[in-house]
Design a protein around this motif. Structure first.
Motif, PDB file in Angstrom:
ATOM      1  N   UNK A  46       0.823  -1.150   0.025  1.00  0.00           N
ATOM      2  CA  UNK A  46       0.052   0.171  -0.014  1.00  0.00           C
ATOM      3  C   UNK A  46       0.659   1.208   0.005  1.00  0.00           C
ATOM      4  N   UNK A  47       2.070   1.087   0.249  1.00  0.00           N
ATOM      5  CA  UNK A  47       2.941   2.133   0.104  1.00  0.00           C
ATOM      6  C   UNK A  47       3.534   2.454  -1.247  1.00  0.00           C
ATOM      7  N   UNK A  48       3.359   1.656  -2.014  1.00  0.00           N
ATOM      8  CA  UNK A  48       3.714   1.987  -3.424  1.00  0.00           C
ATOM      9  C   UNK A  48       5.166   1.739  -3.798  1.00  0.00           C
ATOM     10  N   UNK A  49       5.895   1.364  -2.948  1.00  0.00           N
ATOM     11  CA  UNK A  49       7.255   1.483  -3.105  1.00  0.00           C
ATOM     12  C   UNK A  49       8.013   0.095  -3.176  1.00  0.00           C
ATOM     13  N   UNK A  50       8.205  -0.197  -4.621  1.00  0.00           N
ATOM     14  CA  UNK A  50       8.841  -1.371  -5.020  1.00  0.00           C
ATOM     15  C   UNK A  50      10.044  -1.896  -4.393  1.00  0.00           C
ATOM     16  N   UNK A  51      10.664  -1.284  -3.852  1.00  0.00           N
ATOM     17  CA  UNK A  51      12.088  -1.294  -3.327  1.00  0.00           C
ATOM     18  C   UNK A  51      11.870  -2.086  -2.125  1.00  0.00           C
ATOM     19  N   UNK A  52      10.985  -1.557  -1.039  1.00  0.00           N
ATOM     20  CA  UNK A  52      10.316  -2.000   0.056  1.00  0.00           C
ATOM     21  C   UNK A  52       9.612  -3.490  -0.184  1.00  0.00           C
TER      22      UNK A  52
END
Lengths: 615, 506
Positions: free
Chosen positions: B206-212
């Motif tokens: 849900x944070x939309x951070x692919x790295x994470x």
């Protein structure tokens, strides 16, 4: 351009600051590894690096030798190695191999990896897995934005498109947010942000969170409004042949990082690399022109130049002296540029007449208009049969599919089969990718489904088939191009005369045949200050539109110039034709557009990134 | 359960492809080093080197972080840049630690898009989340799940604080994800229950951070059995695609293939594509054969079958022709030495090759162009185009002529072409056909205007003259007189026409 601009256009902000910041940070990072060191640079970082620093900058900070990352054992004898790379697993693995090879031979060196624009956890996981974590130091070089020209900034991340839109990997979302954040903190605060597309929404959110995390400074905004747009909102525009000079040069010679290499066919001598930007006075006047005007312009220019040279005749010594010291250099420079662009134009003409460009354009225009589709299909078919350029055939197929909302099953199968016969069965993978992106699809059965076909379908897919199709059709992006075109009036009625020398709208970039959808959306939203009244359009575009006002934006609105400086960010790439169209729009409406793109793209780059046959 | 799976299976084509890609390096896996454990302690290198036990590091870190929170200033960023450095100043605001409750200047927008994949496992973010409202930081995610699941899992959300005493900190999954995004120190080790792990994953998504997202997946991959992981990912499309991408990038072919197989077990989709990396053609053929039994979509399986047949054919032709070429007895190979091997070339290229080197062979042979045409059901047009180009290249004009000639039942011959004659002329011209040959075909172009422009382009004067004559256009003919060579036969012909008093002009 001959066109008279609105006088009150605001000045563009100075983006050279971005270069300076990037350079300073790089210098700082290099200093973190004191002493002599060899620097390994990832191939696709070389050109961007060149734009902001030169070898002497690096040498000043004790960089001894420079190497390109080539995934081979290294020959460097330095005891300090520095790697300047993109955060890619393949590259990190190679560095691990280098370090492990050193370990095996008992060689001690210090290693430093500088990731740009950021590092990824997955890369560090590789370091750890390979037993190298701790042996190397890592850093991040926040080189997010490279100004390519006064009004073009690139993230130089061509992989953004494939990663995000094909693989569904959101690794670059935060990068986009950070880039926006950097611009916001240097040239903001922005007062209004519009956008469309899933990735745009996410990038907006990421940016907003980063703003919220940091502290706010109050300063005079230089950029007032921002428009974010996903590449997959408009695939038609980048798939069309470019006919505006800059786009055409990109299509044929491939502009790389603002620089093009003209071969002997242009220079009739050895190859030269030329920077193409507003500093090139000749280029600056023709870059946005339809190609049909370019020759006339260049020959006029050549005549003027001749007159200027001719002034020498009848000069006395003193006059001659001033002429030489003041004018000659400029004239010579102009002469050089002029002959380059004349050479380029000739070369373009030659190449284009050879491949029946006229007929190709006619087909494209028919597709855009939805006219004589059968003829278009057989044109494409012949293209394939004759094994003319693999990418070109694919481009036409995609254009056909998007404009027609998918191919009829019979056509799809036949064209696909012929394509595979001509260019190799490996392209099964390419077709799967294109289908996944909605670029080349079969029309969904529905009413057109024959009894026979549905029977076969049942036999093959058993019970799940029905549900499967339902799920698929709701997932697949419909292009709805025809409906969009009608609603937004993208394709002017054919038969009307269009004077390309005096363009009346953005359609001039496609010979008057088509107004680029992406730019039309931007125009409409700016005009309406939001999406009101465009509900039908956004529905056809699968939604995901937004328009938000910042708390600091509401009051200062419309008063200052910043409101007319609009930053347009293309997530997944932008073409030179679109930039030309926006420049035109800016002149018409008194805006100045700044284009921020994850990369400059065109039809070949876009499609090549979706090929899978050579991995 | 169905709904969720469908979202996955509906992409079966795509999965198919992923699988083809992955199978390729399956072998490699066994030679490569074993998967090693990975933790996310991203302390300074000094720290990691000193690390004797997790506890020790953790306690240090807590001190550091507590300090951090109090000062509200970041001393050292993720990359280890000290405060005040150039890079720090560039990133200015990026990594400060404050958790402000001040009004954000821009509003939050809803980035959730409705997907087909609603979790059925019960451990979805939405279901878990209802139990806990924290400062309104998060608005609604998905209210679609029944309250039942809330009641079931909500109590699990937080253990009493005392239980965490020995842990680094008690950052919630949400806080942990935030810290990861900001590049701050964090630890995933304490998320041991499946609920916690999935909560972590859902927050990352849900944070939309692919790295994470990928970072969390790496942790889950290490700490969860793959059956469990795969099962949970079925209802989490975004995470699933990140894992596929990660496995592709790290070339973890074995796991990738397992993942794709488990996703496809209900639908028709499995295959391989390692043949692309197989250089030896015999191995490649064997591999393709093994692929034939795989349940492709019917359409694609026909393509793969053809590919196999073609490669088989190419191997035979290549062997024979190489020998013939070396033997030096076959004239055509001497006159036109082969530039490359025919192996792995597309079908049309193969057809061209056969039209070039084996055109006259009887249909029974493998290398006969007619046999190729039959076997692969090549369309008339395609065959025609290819044969035309090949024979024109050899300047075998009689063969070219024969291609067009059809006899009707009365025995008359006439020229017919599945391709427009304009295109025929184009192909011939590109193969540098002489004017005499070209004009036969230019003359067959139906449209007069097009015929004239082609004739002018290729200097087929006779045709231009005849067309003008038929159009009875004296002016044009007169004009054309200036374009032909002085004293040539063409000029004489024009003069004859112009001077003929019996001719009628427009």
């Amino acid at each position: 351009m001959a066109h008279s601009a609105r006088r009150d256009s605001p000045e563009l902000p100075d983006f050279s600051l971005l270069k300076r910041l990037a350079r300073d940070q790089l210098v700082y990072l290099l200093e973190q590894l004191p002493g002599k060191k060899d620097l390994f640079i990832e191939a696709d970082l070389m050109s961007p690096l060149d734009r902001i620093a030169n070898v002497s900058t690096l040498k000043e900070h004790e960089v001894d030798k420079l190497y390109k990352v080539e995934y081979k054992p290294i020959t460097s004898t330095s005891d300090q190695l520095c790697f300047l790379i993109r955060p890619r697993i393949k590259t990190v693995k190679w560095i691990c191999d280098v370090a492990n090879a050193d370990k095996a031979t008992g060689k001690f060196r210090r290693y430093k990896i500088i990731f740009t624009p950021q590092k990824f956890y997955a890369c560090e996981a590789v370091l750890e897995e390979q037993g190298i974590f701790g042996d190397v130091t890592t850093d991040e070089w926040a080189f997010y934005l490279l100004p390519l020209d006064d009004d073009i900034i690139s993230l130089e991340l061509p992989e953004f498109f494939r990663d995000n839109f094909l693989a569904g990997d959101q690794r670059w979302v935060r990068t986009a947010g950070s880039a926006l954040h950097l611009l916001h903190s240097l040239y903001g605060p922005f007062s209004k942000v519009y956008g469309i597309g899933r990735c745009s929404k996410m990038a907006y959110e990421s940016w907003r969170e980063q703003v919220a995390e940091g502290e706010q400074r109050t300063r005079q905004a230089e950029i007032g409004r921002v428009f974010l747009i996903d590449r997959d909102v408009d695939f038609v525009t980048p798939l069309c042949s470019q006919v505006v000079y800059e786009g055409l040069v990109d299509d044929i010679f491939r502009i790389k990082c603002g620089c093009v290499e003209f071969g002997p066919d242009v220079t009739s001598d050895k190859s030269v690399k030329v920077m193409l930007n507003s500093q090139d006075k000749v280029f600056n006047e023709i870059r946005n022109e339809h190609f049909s005007n370019v020759f006339g312009f260049l020959s006029q220019k050549a005549r003027n130049l001749q007159t200027a040279y001719d002034k020498r005749r009848g000069m006395d010594i003193k006059q001659m002296k001033t002429f030489v010291s003041e004018e000659l250099k400029g004239l010579k420079q102009e002469h050089r540029l002029l002959s380059l662009h004349i050479g380029a134009s000739e070369s373009i003409m030659k190449k284009k007449t050879k491949q029946d460009f006229q007929e190709l354009l006619k087909t494209e225009h028919s597709l855009l208009e939805g006219f004589e589709i059968r003829e278009c299909i057989s044109f494409i078919e012949e293209h394939i049969n004759r094994q003319v350029s693999m990418i070109q055939s694919l481009r036409l197929l995609c254009l056909l599919s998007i404009t027609e909302n998918g191919l009829m099953p019979k056509d799809y199968r036949s064209l696909k089969a012929q394509y595979l016969q001509s260019y190799g069965v490996d392209h099964l993978l390419t077709f799967a990718n294109l289908r996944h992106l909605g670029l080349l699809v079969e029309q969904q059965p529905g009413e057109t489904l024959t009894v026979m076909e549905s029977k076969v379908g049942k036999l093959v897919n058993d019970k799940t088939a029905g549900k499967l199709t339902d799920a698929f059709s709701s997932l697949a992006r419909k292009s709805n191009f025809r409906a969009l075109s009608r609603r937004l009036n993208l394709v002017p009625k054919s038969g009307e005369e269009y004077d390309l020398r005096v363009p009346r709208d953005m359609a001039y970039i496609f010979s008057g045949a088509y107004v680029p959808l992406s730019c039309k959306l931007i125009e409409q939203v700016l005009e309406r200050d939001g999406w009101t009244g465009l509900e039908e359009v956004t529905k056809l575009l699968n939604g995901n539109e937004f328009a938000v006002t910042g708390s600091n934006g509401a009051d200062s609105k419309a008063k200052n110039d910043a409101q007319r400086i609009i930053l347009v960010m293309f997530l997944g790439g932008c073409t030179f034709s679109e930039i030309s169209a926006l420049r035109f729009l800016g002149r018409e409406k008194g805006y100045k557009f700044i284009v921020v793109a994850t990369a400059i793209t065109n039809s070949s780059r876009l499609l090549e990134s979706l090929l899978d046959n050579h991995v | 359960m169905h709904c969720a799976k469908l979202a996955v299976v509906s992409n079966s084509d795509w999965l198919c492809v992923q699988m083809m890609k992955s199978k390729a390096d399956e072998e490699d896996y066994w030679n490569s080093s074993k998967f090693k454990a990975f933790t996310f302690d991203d302390e300074d290198d000094e720290f990691s080197r000193l690390k004797e036990s997790k506890q020790a590091v953790n306690s240090i870190r807590r001190l550091v972080e507590e300090d951090d929170d109090e000062d509200d200033v970041e001393k050292v960023s993720w990359s280890g840049e000290p405060v005040g450095s150039i890079s720090w100043s560039v990133r200015e605001t990026a990594a400060s630690n404050q958790r402000t409750d001040r009004e954000p200047t821009f509003p939050k927008i809803n980035t959730d898009t409705p997907t087909l994949s609603k979790s059925n496992s019960g451990y979805s973010l939405s279901s878990l989340f209802k139990g806990k409202t924290k400062g309104g930081n998060f608005q609604s995610f998905n209210d679609s799940l029944s309250d039942l699941s809330v009641r079931l899992y909500a109590p699990e959300l937080r253990k009493p604080k005392s239980e965490y005493k020995d842990y680094v900190s008690d950052w919630s999954p949400e806080e942990t994800i935030q810290r990861m995004q900001q590049g701050k120190a964090f630890s995933l080790e304490k998320f041991r229950s499946l609920q916690d792990k999935l909560l972590l994953l859902d927050f990352a998504v849900s944070a939309h951070d692919g790295n994470v997202i990928t970072a969390v997946l790496i942790y889950l991959k290490r700490t969860l059995g793959k059956e469990v992981l795969f099962r949970e990912l079925e209802s989490r499309q975004t995470a699933l695609r990140h894992l596929i991408q990660y496995l592709t990038e790290t070339r973890d072919q074995r796991l990738l293939l397992e993942l794709l197989r488990s996703l496809c077990r209900t639908g028709p989709c499995t295959t391989g594509r390692e043949h692309l990396s197989i250089t030896d053609e015999n191995k490649r053929r064997d591999f393709l054969k093994s692929c034939l039994s795989l349940p492709f979509s019917p359409e694609d399986s026909a393509h793969v079958q053809d590919h196999f047949t073609l490669l088989e054919r190419q191997i035979i032709i290549e062997a024979t022709d190489r020998q013939a070429e070396r033997g030096g007895k076959v004239e055509i190979f001497q006159k036109f030495p082969r530039r490359a091997s025919i192996l792995n070339m597309p079908l049309v290229t193969t057809l061209y090759y056969c039209c070039f080197y084996h055109y006259t062979e009887p249909e029974g042979t493998y290398s006969s162009s007619l046999n190729i045409r039959q076997t692969f059901k090549i369309s008339e047009k395609q065959y025609f185009v290819t044969a035309l180009a090949a024979r024109a290249k050899l300047k075998a004009w009689s063969d070219v002529d024969a291609l067009f000639t059809s006899r009707n039942w009365l025995g008359f011959t006439r020229k017919k072409s599945p391709l427009s004659f304009q295109r025929v002329v184009d192909i011939l011209q590109k193969n540098s056909a002489p004017t005499q040959v070209l004009q036969d075909y230019v003359a067959l172009v139906d449209d007069a205007e097009l015929r004239i422009s082609l004739a002018q382009k290729h200097k087929c004067h006779d045709i231009v003259i005849n067309t003008y004559r038929d159009l009875k256009d004296r002016q044009l003919l007169l004009g054309y007189r200036g374009k032909v060579e002085r004293g040539s036969a063409e000029e004489r012909k024009i003069d004859e026409l112009l001077n003929n008093p019996r001719r009628r002009w427009k």
